[in-house]
Scaffold this motif. Sequence first.
Motif, PDB file in Angstrom:
ATOM      1  N   ALA A 143      18.719 -29.364 -29.280  1.00 25.06           N
ATOM      2  CA  ALA A 143      17.911 -29.137 -28.082  1.00 25.06           C
ATOM      3  C   ALA A 143      16.828 -28.097 -28.335  1.00 25.06           C
ATOM      4  N   VAL A 144      17.176 -27.021 -29.043  1.00 25.37           N
ATOM      5  CA  VAL A 144      16.186 -25.981 -29.341  1.00 25.37           C
ATOM      6  C   VAL A 144      15.147 -26.508 -30.326  1.00 25.37           C
ATOM      7  N   ALA A 145      15.594 -27.316 -31.275  1.00 27.48           N
ATOM      8  CA  ALA A 145      14.649 -27.919 -32.221  1.00 27.48           C
ATOM      9  C   ALA A 145      13.642 -28.791 -31.489  1.00 27.48           C
ATOM     10  N   LEU A 146      14.118 -29.525 -30.481  1.00 31.00           N
ATOM     11  CA  LEU A 146      13.220 -30.377 -29.698  1.00 31.00           C
ATOM     12  C   LEU A 146      12.167 -29.548 -28.975  1.00 31.00           C
ATOM     13  N   GLU A 147      12.555 -28.406 -28.457  1.00 33.38           N
ATOM     14  CA  GLU A 147      11.593 -27.504 -27.816  1.00 33.38           C
ATOM     15  C   GLU A 147      10.513 -27.062 -28.803  1.00 33.38           C
ATOM     16  N   LYS A 148      10.928 -26.766 -30.038  1.00 38.66           N
ATOM     17  CA  LYS A 148       9.952 -26.345 -31.048  1.00 38.66           C
ATOM     18  C   LYS A 148       8.955 -27.461 -31.342  1.00 38.66           C
ATOM     19  N   TYR A 149       9.454 -28.687 -31.471  1.00 39.58           N
ATOM     20  CA  TYR A 149       8.551 -29.808 -31.723  1.00 39.58           C
ATOM     21  C   TYR A 149       7.574 -29.992 -30.561  1.00 39.58           C
ATOM     22  N   ALA A 156       1.222 -24.662 -35.316  1.00 42.10           N
ATOM     23  CA  ALA A 156       2.015 -25.878 -35.122  1.00 42.10           C
ATOM     24  C   ALA A 156       2.919 -26.138 -36.319  1.00 42.10           C
ATOM     25  N   ARG A 157       2.413 -25.904 -37.527  1.00 39.72           N
ATOM     26  CA  ARG A 157       3.229 -26.127 -38.726  1.00 39.72           C
ATOM     27  C   ARG A 157       4.417 -25.173 -38.758  1.00 39.72           C
ATOM     28  N   LEU A 188       4.218 -35.439 -35.861  1.00 37.76           N
ATOM     29  CA  LEU A 188       5.130 -34.716 -34.981  1.00 37.76           C
ATOM     30  C   LEU A 188       5.836 -35.650 -34.010  1.00 37.76           C
ATOM     31  N   ILE A 189       5.119 -36.643 -33.507  1.00 39.49           N
ATOM     32  CA  ILE A 189       5.748 -37.623 -32.630  1.00 39.49           C
ATOM     33  C   ILE A 189       6.849 -38.364 -33.384  1.00 39.49           C
ATOM     34  N   ALA A 190       6.561 -38.713 -34.647  1.00 37.41           N
ATOM     35  CA  ALA A 190       7.569 -39.404 -35.451  1.00 37.41           C
ATOM     36  C   ALA A 190       8.795 -38.522 -35.664  1.00 37.41           C
ATOM     37  N   GLN A 191       8.577 -37.235 -35.933  1.00 38.32           N
ATOM     38  CA  GLN A 191       9.706 -36.332 -36.110  1.00 38.32           C
ATOM     39  C   GLN A 191      10.505 -36.205 -34.820  1.00 38.32           C
ATOM     40  N   ARG A 192       9.780 -36.124 -33.700  1.00 32.84           N
ATOM     41  CA  ARG A 192      10.488 -36.012 -32.428  1.00 32.84           C
ATOM     42  C   ARG A 192      11.305 -37.274 -32.157  1.00 32.84           C
ATOM     43  N   ALA A 193      10.745 -38.415 -32.519  1.00 35.80           N
ATOM     44  CA  ALA A 193      11.486 -39.665 -32.325  1.00 35.80           C
ATOM     45  C   ALA A 193      12.764 -39.673 -33.160  1.00 35.80           C
ATOM     46  N   GLU A 224       6.481 -27.683 -28.505  1.00 35.61           N
ATOM     47  CA  GLU A 224       5.477 -26.614 -28.573  1.00 35.61           C
ATOM     48  C   GLU A 224       4.444 -26.916 -29.654  1.00 35.61           C
ATOM     49  N   ALA A 225       4.918 -27.426 -30.789  1.00 34.99           N
ATOM     50  CA  ALA A 225       3.993 -27.758 -31.873  1.00 34.99           C
ATOM     51  C   ALA A 225       3.026 -28.858 -31.454  1.00 34.99           C
ATOM     52  N   LEU A 226       3.509 -29.812 -30.668  1.00 34.33           N
ATOM     53  CA  LEU A 226       2.652 -30.912 -30.218  1.00 34.33           C
ATOM     54  C   LEU A 226       1.502 -30.425 -29.355  1.00 34.33           C
ATOM     55  N   GLU A 227       1.698 -29.331 -28.635  1.00 38.49           N
ATOM     56  CA  GLU A 227       0.631 -28.800 -27.798  1.00 38.49           C
ATOM     57  C   GLU A 227      -0.523 -28.247 -28.632  1.00 38.49           C
ATOM     58  N   LEU A 228      -0.235 -27.888 -29.884  1.00 44.16           N
ATOM     59  CA  LEU A 228      -1.246 -27.235 -30.720  1.00 44.16           C
ATOM     60  C   LEU A 228      -1.845 -28.152 -31.774  1.00 44.16           C
ATOM     61  N   ALA A 229      -1.095 -29.133 -32.230  1.00 45.04           N
ATOM     62  CA  ALA A 229      -1.522 -29.939 -33.377  1.00 45.04           C
ATOM     63  C   ALA A 229      -2.755 -30.767 -33.041  1.00 45.04           C
ATOM     64  N   SER A 230      -3.674 -30.840 -33.991  1.00 42.53           N
ATOM     65  CA  SER A 230      -4.882 -31.652 -33.801  1.00 42.53           C
ATOM     66  C   SER A 230      -4.567 -33.131 -33.933  1.00 42.53           C
ATOM     67  N   CYS A 231      -3.662 -33.492 -34.827  1.00 42.15           N
ATOM     68  CA  CYS A 231      -3.191 -34.868 -34.960  1.00 42.15           C
ATOM     69  C   CYS A 231      -1.682 -34.849 -34.758  1.00 42.15           C
TER      70      CYS A 231
END
Length: 767
Positions: free
Chosen positions: A224-230, A207-208, A243-248, A232-239
């Motif tokens: 748009a591609v950066a958003l896809e990466k975030y 995720a990192r 990541l939600i803040a970065q996506r926002a 994907e990372a959200l699917e793996l991150a334990s907390c």
Amino acid sequence: MELGGAPSGGPCPEMLQVAEEAFRGGQFALAAEILGSQLAELPQPERGLLLRQGDALARAGRMAEALESYSAAARLARLRPEELRELAESFALTIREKELRLPARPGPGGGGYAEGGDPLGDPACCRPPELLGCPLCLRLLCEPVTLHCGHTHCKRCALHGGAECARCAARRPAPGSGTAAQPPACLRVNVVLGSLLEKWFPDESRARRLCAEGDALWERQELAVALEKYNEALELASCKCSLIAQRAELCTSMKNYQQALYDAEALCRNKPHWPKGHYVKAQALSGLGRIEEALKEFLYCVALNPEWSSMKMEAQKIMCEMFFPAFENVHDSLTAPFCNRTSYTRLKPAFLSSINTQSSAEDVLAEESSKETILRITKTPSQETGVFRNTDSSISHHILDLYFEDKKTLGTVLSNLPGASLKRKFSSDVRDIQNLDVPSKIPRKDGNSTCANSAALPLKVIPANLVDASDFECSLCMRLFYEPVATRCGHTFCLKCLERCMDHNPHCPLCKEELSEFLASRTYKKTILTEELIVRYLPEELSERKKVYDEEMKELSNLNKDVPIFVCTMAFPTIPCPLHVFEPRYRLMIRRCMETGTKQFGMCLADELKGFADYGCMLEVRDVKFFPDGRSVVDTVGVRRFRVLSHGQRDGYNTANIEYLEDKKVEGAEYEELVRLHDSVYDQAVAWFTSLKDNMKAQILNHFGSMPGKEPEPQSSPSGPAWYWWLLAVLPLENRAQLAILAMTSLKDRLIAIRRVLIFVTRKRPR
């Protein structure tokens, strides 16, 4: 106490001073009363006094009166946002004490808010184990690189962190500086630490990396591609909070404010004490033009971190425009998200009616008259707590309890997204924010668990069952790392193992990358993180490893048994002996002498049968100068003579068991005879040296220095007078003859031998 009257047409300076002292002492109501009395006596109101009165009233909680004072000041001259600092801080303090129920002032080292750390840093639930956090981003290390100083950072952080280490402020050496330079482009991932992170936290590490890729894409404006990466990372991150803040924030950059608000709102509900959640929410609300609600979030930021000056200024700008718009106060100085706003004059009656500070009949009527305005503002469940509701009989705190007027459904969100793939991602939304609460109108499939309520967070603790000593094994000695050092190519070895390999070849033992700069500087820095992990998680293994090392050092420190022998030339007590060391075995020998602290080794002549002669002299290292190719010049001086008892070898160089030689002392008549002989030979030696040609004397003085003076007591040293050894070194004698004299333990015999040599060289010298 009587105070002097005010000058004609002006306020009384003494009273103004009393008001300031009352303000500084926290007696805001008294300060406001004094300032009000001074203003009442003036024929024309003074703007500075009106502003200060507003500050005092705001600090006293009398917001309606404070706003009237500010309005009066605004009528005299344009009101600037910086003049509303006390008002913004008063609102924030009310939120902090009444709603958040936090101490009025942050405690020492608390960072000013409940979560601690950087105001834009991650909440406590998302922070990595103590040792595995990057000192720059404070997150789990991603592609860890070890700098020249020994500290470890994320590779991306190191590349963007400039020339200094974030932990110790050590500057990264520049290429060609003679030290182990690490240009940013040459930073390599630390193989050992990278493998450990993958083993201990596989999902979080992945995720990192995805998040880092997203950050890089964002910098290149591939949003748009950066958003896809975030995602994907959200699917793996334990907390998922950070990541939600970065996506926002990314959605805000994409002008997809509704999705940004959706993410930020969930963060604020589940992490009400995390400033960044309110920060991203304020950004999203500003983008949607919902400035009143944005103001509330900016005030939350200030309430959680009173020192967050940029958020305080944003709140002041909004308040300046909202409450005093008739004078066109701040349109030319607002930042981009706050430009081109409509007038908020309609909010002023509602604002004034909601701060009933005196419970007067007039205020009640004002509040009734503005109910219609207030009821037009729709509240969401997140406002049910009543941030500004009355918790004190003299203060009503629902000044800014304003929220968005209509809620958009998920379909509206999806219609604004760039690309069908992103629509599918947000429509499921389950994998992205499975640990966050979300508005009820957006369907979820995964329950209501939050980061804060998780029973166990795998990121917080290194799994003990996965800590294996073999992961910390040096590939050279096959033992636990001792003083681990990381090369610039990312490989880790024991310091002594690496040095020994580089005695033979200035390349990495594993990848063969050239490391010659280390040979020149010899400024190896231990990899601090690797050592800390060993100390904490493998204490027993480290204790055993240290015991082995200490035993080796103790054995090497013995200056009687297995003493290292440099087989080269003759050396004498007190006489300097510079050496050019280039053979790998002697590099190792010299380094060990330095490491043990003895700084001594023996010097002997070569012997065809035994390997080296039976007599020699101990040398003490005074200085070592290293060269980039591994060679070194060693400055030594003779210490004492020894006799070899047995010959041996260690790791390629010669060793010996030795006993030290001392002159036999004489007394009485023999001593008197020795003194006469000593003085006579000394005078003879001075005469011989004086008779030499100037160029020859200059060469001798340049190499050996000046001849030592005559000592009053010839037997004061175990090896005899220093001038004698200086003379023996400069006389044109064969090494075998010098060795025979070195082995003598009778000063008288040595003096007689040197006198014969002086007579011989004096007669032989051409006239």
